[in-house]
Design a protein around this motif. Structure first.
Motif, PDB file in Angstrom:
ATOM      1  N   LEU A 108       0.858  -1.192   0.000  1.00 22.25           N
ATOM      2  CA  LEU A 108       0.000   0.000   0.000  1.00 22.25           C
ATOM      3  C   LEU A 108       0.893   1.241   0.000  1.00 22.25           C
ATOM      4  O   LEU A 108       1.681   1.457   0.917  1.00 22.25           O
ATOM      5  N   LEU A 109       0.774   2.046  -1.042  1.00 26.10           N
ATOM      6  CA  LEU A 109       1.637   3.234  -1.159  1.00 26.10           C
ATOM      7  C   LEU A 109       0.964   4.472  -0.590  1.00 26.10           C
ATOM      8  O   LEU A 109       1.564   5.237   0.155  1.00 26.10           O
ATOM      9  N   LEU A 110      -0.278   4.690  -0.996  1.00 28.61           N
ATOM     10  CA  LEU A 110      -0.982   5.914  -0.614  1.00 28.61           C
ATOM     11  C   LEU A 110      -2.407   5.540  -0.255  1.00 28.61           C
ATOM     12  O   LEU A 110      -3.066   4.796  -0.979  1.00 28.61           O
ATOM     13  N   ARG A 111      -2.849   6.060   0.864  1.00 33.77           N
ATOM     14  CA  ARG A 111      -4.152   5.701   1.394  1.00 33.77           C
ATOM     15  C   ARG A 111      -5.235   6.655   0.887  1.00 33.77           C
ATOM     16  O   ARG A 111      -4.994   7.861   0.751  1.00 33.77           O
ATOM     17  N   LYS A 112      -6.391   6.089   0.640  1.00 28.47           N
ATOM     18  CA  LYS A 112      -7.592   6.850   0.311  1.00 28.47           C
ATOM     19  C   LYS A 112      -7.778   8.001   1.306  1.00 28.47           C
ATOM     20  O   LYS A 112      -7.597   7.800   2.509  1.00 28.47           O
ATOM     21  N   GLY A 113      -8.156   9.164   0.805  1.00 29.47           N
ATOM     22  CA  GLY A 113      -8.405  10.291   1.706  1.00 29.47           C
ATOM     23  C   GLY A 113      -7.207  11.200   1.874  1.00 29.47           C
ATOM     24  O   GLY A 113      -7.283  12.205   2.572  1.00 29.47           O
ATOM     25  N   ARG A 114      -6.086  10.850   1.216  1.00 33.29           N
ATOM     26  CA  ARG A 114      -4.880  11.640   1.342  1.00 33.29           C
ATOM     27  C   ARG A 114      -4.867  12.748   0.297  1.00 33.29           C
ATOM     28  O   ARG A 114      -5.223  12.532  -0.846  1.00 33.29           O
ATOM     29  N   ARG A 115      -4.446  13.931   0.712  1.00 30.22           N
ATOM     30  CA  ARG A 115      -4.265  15.006  -0.264  1.00 30.22           C
ATOM     31  C   ARG A 115      -2.959  14.757  -1.002  1.00 30.22           C
ATOM     32  O   ARG A 115      -1.910  14.571  -0.378  1.00 30.22           O
ATOM     33  N   LEU A 116      -3.019  14.723  -2.311  1.00 30.14           N
ATOM     34  CA  LEU A 116      -1.831  14.377  -3.096  1.00 30.14           C
ATOM     35  C   LEU A 116      -0.891  15.573  -3.181  1.00 30.14           C
ATOM     36  O   LEU A 116      -1.227  16.613  -3.732  1.00 30.14           O
ATOM     37  N   GLU A 117       0.277  15.403  -2.613  1.00 27.67           N
ATOM     38  CA  GLU A 117       1.308  16.426  -2.647  1.00 27.67           C
ATOM     39  C   GLU A 117       2.325  16.056  -3.726  1.00 27.67           C
ATOM     40  O   GLU A 117       2.281  14.961  -4.283  1.00 27.67           O
ATOM     41  N   ALA A 118       3.276  16.960  -3.953  1.00 28.47           N
ATOM     42  CA  ALA A 118       4.263  16.754  -5.021  1.00 28.47           C
ATOM     43  C   ALA A 118       4.992  15.417  -4.871  1.00 28.47           C
ATOM     44  O   ALA A 118       5.184  14.677  -5.847  1.00 28.47           O
ATOM     45  N   GLN A 119       5.388  15.077  -3.645  1.00 27.99           N
ATOM     46  CA  GLN A 119       6.135  13.833  -3.445  1.00 27.99           C
ATOM     47  C   GLN A 119       5.261  12.612  -3.750  1.00 27.99           C
ATOM     48  O   GLN A 119       5.749  11.585  -4.231  1.00 27.99           O
ATOM     49  N   ASP A 120       3.952  12.723  -3.496  1.00 25.87           N
ATOM     50  CA  ASP A 120       3.041  11.623  -3.810  1.00 25.87           C
ATOM     51  C   ASP A 120       2.945  11.435  -5.320  1.00 25.87           C
ATOM     52  O   ASP A 120       2.914  10.307  -5.825  1.00 25.87           O
ATOM     53  N   VAL A 121       2.872  12.568  -6.019  1.00 28.39           N
ATOM     54  CA  VAL A 121       2.788  12.507  -7.481  1.00 28.39           C
ATOM     55  C   VAL A 121       4.062  11.851  -8.031  1.00 28.39           C
ATOM     56  O   VAL A 121       4.012  11.009  -8.928  1.00 28.39           O
ATOM     57  N   GLY A 122       5.192  12.184  -7.447  1.00 33.11           N
ATOM     58  CA  GLY A 122       6.455  11.573  -7.863  1.00 33.11           C
ATOM     59  C   GLY A 122       6.439  10.077  -7.650  1.00 33.11           C
ATOM     60  O   GLY A 122       6.870   9.299  -8.519  1.00 33.11           O
ATOM     61  N   LEU A 123       5.919   9.640  -6.517  1.00 35.35           N
ATOM     62  CA  LEU A 123       5.860   8.207  -6.220  1.00 35.35           C
ATOM     63  C   LEU A 123       4.923   7.493  -7.193  1.00 35.35           C
ATOM     64  O   LEU A 123       5.243   6.409  -7.699  1.00 35.35           O
ATOM     65  N   LEU A 124       3.756   8.113  -7.463  1.00 33.85           N
ATOM     66  CA  LEU A 124       2.818   7.517  -8.423  1.00 33.85           C
ATOM     67  C   LEU A 124       3.496   7.329  -9.771  1.00 33.85           C
ATOM     68  O   LEU A 124       3.394   6.280 -10.403  1.00 33.85           O
ATOM     69  N   ALA A 125       4.207   8.370 -10.215  1.00 29.53           N
ATOM     70  CA  ALA A 125       4.896   8.282 -11.501  1.00 29.53           C
ATOM     71  C   ALA A 125       5.946   7.176 -11.458  1.00 29.53           C
ATOM     72  O   ALA A 125       6.080   6.405 -12.408  1.00 29.53           O
ATOM     73  N   SER A 126       6.669   7.057 -10.330  1.00 26.82           N
ATOM     74  CA  SER A 126       7.781   6.113 -10.318  1.00 26.82           C
ATOM     75  C   SER A 126       7.311   4.667 -10.282  1.00 26.82           C
ATOM     76  O   SER A 126       8.085   3.766 -10.605  1.00 26.82           O
ATOM     77  N   VAL A 127       6.044   4.419  -9.936  1.00 28.51           N
ATOM     78  CA  VAL A 127       5.537   3.047 -10.087  1.00 28.51           C
ATOM     79  C   VAL A 127       4.724   2.893 -11.375  1.00 28.51           C
ATOM     80  O   VAL A 127       4.067   1.877 -11.588  1.00 28.51           O
ATOM     81  N   GLY A 128       4.762   3.937 -12.207  1.00 27.02           N
ATOM     82  CA  GLY A 128       4.174   3.819 -13.540  1.00 27.02           C
ATOM     83  C   GLY A 128       2.694   4.114 -13.633  1.00 27.02           C
ATOM     84  O   GLY A 128       2.075   3.854 -14.667  1.00 27.02           O
ATOM     85  N   LYS A 129       2.095   4.668 -12.572  1.00 21.71           N
ATOM     86  CA  LYS A 129       0.658   4.994 -12.621  1.00 21.71           C
ATOM     87  C   LYS A 129       0.444   6.189 -13.541  1.00 21.71           C
ATOM     88  O   LYS A 129       1.147   7.198 -13.407  1.00 21.71           O
ATOM     89  N   LYS A 130      -0.529   6.088 -14.425  1.00 19.85           N
ATOM     90  CA  LYS A 130      -0.790   7.211 -15.321  1.00 19.85           C
ATOM     91  C   LYS A 130      -2.004   8.013 -14.851  1.00 19.85           C
ATOM     92  O   LYS A 130      -2.058   9.231 -15.008  1.00 19.85           O
ATOM     93  N   THR A 131      -2.982   7.322 -14.277  1.00 12.20           N
ATOM     94  CA  THR A 131      -4.153   8.017 -13.741  1.00 12.20           C
ATOM     95  C   THR A 131      -4.464   7.463 -12.350  1.00 12.20           C
ATOM     96  O   THR A 131      -4.091   6.329 -12.028  1.00 12.20           O
ATOM     97  N   VAL A 132      -5.134   8.259 -11.542  1.00  9.46           N
ATOM     98  CA  VAL A 132      -5.629   7.786 -10.241  1.00  9.46           C
ATOM     99  C   VAL A 132      -7.049   8.297 -10.058  1.00  9.46           C
ATOM    100  O   VAL A 132      -7.448   9.289 -10.677  1.00  9.46           O
TER     101      VAL A 132
END
Ligand code: AMP
Ligand code: MG
Length: 428
Positions: free
Chosen positions: A157-181
């Motif tokens: 589990l990387l990021l929990r539901k209900g979290r405000r997405l900050e810059a570092q979260d966006v970086g993590l999403l990109a680094s695991v290859g997520k294109k949309t959330v």
């Protein structure tokens, strides 16, 4: 105090009317600041393969044992592994391979010797592959190797539901290859002020008029929580005008209607009356200062919060009742703000209602101390601007001596160099 609702009761009555708005898929390039509507698991390991954390040489630990500047170990360089390449060979005993930061560690190698610890330093860009390398330092097993899955492991589990997405979260999403959330759509908050005396900033004041402060202040607070504000302007003190704006709010798909003023007991307080006639109204007197009168109801099934008109009351009511509701609508996990504790640096008087006083909080001798900031009148915005926190006096308490411990609630914003604190730290 009979007939007065406690702040907590009013808060939970209001919050029971809200649930998160629907979610929508959003590309990660546009998701910063949005609220995650799903738990995000990683489909891969990070790093996805063992790689070098330094520019240097891949070696076998055994081959470089005891190496020093005085008695270097010389190894033939049998391969070159830039970042982005693969290493289609196995490093055999007695060999070294040049390797760059981020490049995969070849089979057989168990450490990286940084280029700084070899005779190939400095190595300018484009330096040809040397035939041999002198190693000046031994290496421990795994030195400068980032093993596969060091940071995250597939399925985690990387990021929990209900979290405000900050810059570092966006970086993590990109680094695991997520294109949309999936994120919650932005809640729509329709907002208007009421009062014959109000004019918009930029216009000329006529006798008896004041500028409309609340509309701008409330919009700014609500937008900070990620809501989209439908600004409906100002309603004069006339029921038809109020009704017309309520209808506009509904027509524009508001998730919440927010009004200021006109909910008190004055002869021209029509907001209350219009909601009572055309919707449902729960009007409460809350055991709170500032901001005793508060209207809560529904208009065409849309929840409505009517804040008092005095700007500091409206501000406080917004923080205590409106923002938690907006956060709930927005899908934010943490709806109620964090409070801290401070010690009073001066005695404080109150009237027994739960009071939200304007305060300056500073660090003195390692602990937080609080003093009142400016005039505590509920119309005085300048005193609010001087404050960096609200100081909460519990209900039933009329005076607190110097040295008492109190709850405080930091305000976001500039510190004006008064405290050396970053009020943002406790803002949410
Ligand atoms: P009311 O709730 O209409 O009795 O208003 C209470 C006080 O707040 C009065 O002094 C109003 O002039 C003032 N007030 C109402 N609305 C605003 C506003 N939007 N901006 C600044 N002051 C306001
Ligand atoms: Mg009025």
């Amino acid at each position: 105090l009979s007939g007065l609702l406690s702040v907590t009761e009013a808060q939970s009555k209001i919050l029971s009317n809200f649930k998160p708005v629907p979610s929508e898929p959003v590309v990660i390039s546009a998701c910063a600041g949005r609220i995650l509507a799903e738990d995000v698991l990683t489909p891969l390991d990070l790093p996805p393969f063992a790689n070098s954390s330094m520019d240097g040489f891949a070696v076998r630990v055994q081959d470089v044992r005891g190496a020093s500047r005085e008695s270097p170990v010389m190894l033939p360089v049998t391969g070159d592994i830039p970042a982005g390449a693969t290493a289609p060979f196995t490093l055999l005993p007695g060999q070294a391979a040049r390797i760059m930061t981020g490049a995969p560690v070849p089979e057989g190698a168990d450490a990286i010797v940084p280029v700084e610890d070899t005779d190939c330093y400095p190595s300018p860009p484009g330096a040809p592959l040397p035939e041999t390398v002198q190693i000046y330092k031994g290496a421990a097993p795994g030195a400068n190797v980032r093993p596969r899955g060091q940071d995250v492991q597939e399925g985690m589990l990387l990021l929990r539901k209900g979290r405000r997405l900050e810059a570092q979260d966006v970086g993590l999403l990109a680094s695991v290859g997520k294109k949309t959330v999936n994120v919650y759509r932005r809640p729509k908050v329709a907002l208007f002020s009421s009062g014959d005396e109000l004019v918009a900033p930029g216009e000329t004041l006529q006798p008896g008029q004041i500028y409309d402060a609340n509309q701008y202040m409330l919009a700014a607070q609500v937008e900070r929580e990620g809501a989209e504000v439908i600004r409906l302007g100002t309603a004069p003190d006339h029921p038809d005008a109020v009704l017309a704006l309520l209808r506009q709010a509904a027509a524009q798909g508001a998730d919440l209607i927010l009004t200021s003023a006109g909910v008190s007991v004055g002869a021209f307080d029509f907001v209350r009356q219009v909601i009572e006639t055309h919707g449902e109204l729960g009007f409460w007197r809350i055991n709170m200062r500032p901001g005793k009168p508060l209207a809560f109801g529904h208009f065409m099934e849309i929840p409505l919060i009517g804040l008092p008109g005095n700007p500091v009351s409206a501000f406080t009511g917004c923080r205590v009742f409106v923002l938690p509701a907006v956060r709930l609508l927005a899908g934010i996990a943490q709806t109620l703000p964090r409070r801290e504790r401070a010690v009073l640096a001066e005695p404080v008087e109150s009237d027994g209602r739960e009071s939200y006083l304007r305060a300056v909080v500073e660090i003195e001798d390692g602990s937080l101390t609080a003093r009142l900031a400016g005039h505590q009148g509920s119309a005085n915005l300048y005193a609010l601007v001087q404050a960096n926190a609200l100081l909460i006096v519990p209900s039933g308490v009329k005076s607190l001596p110097l040295g008492s411990e109190v709850e405080i609630w930091f305000l976001e914003g500039n510190d004006s160099g008064q405290t050396g604190l970053n009020p943002m730290a406790g803002g949410k």
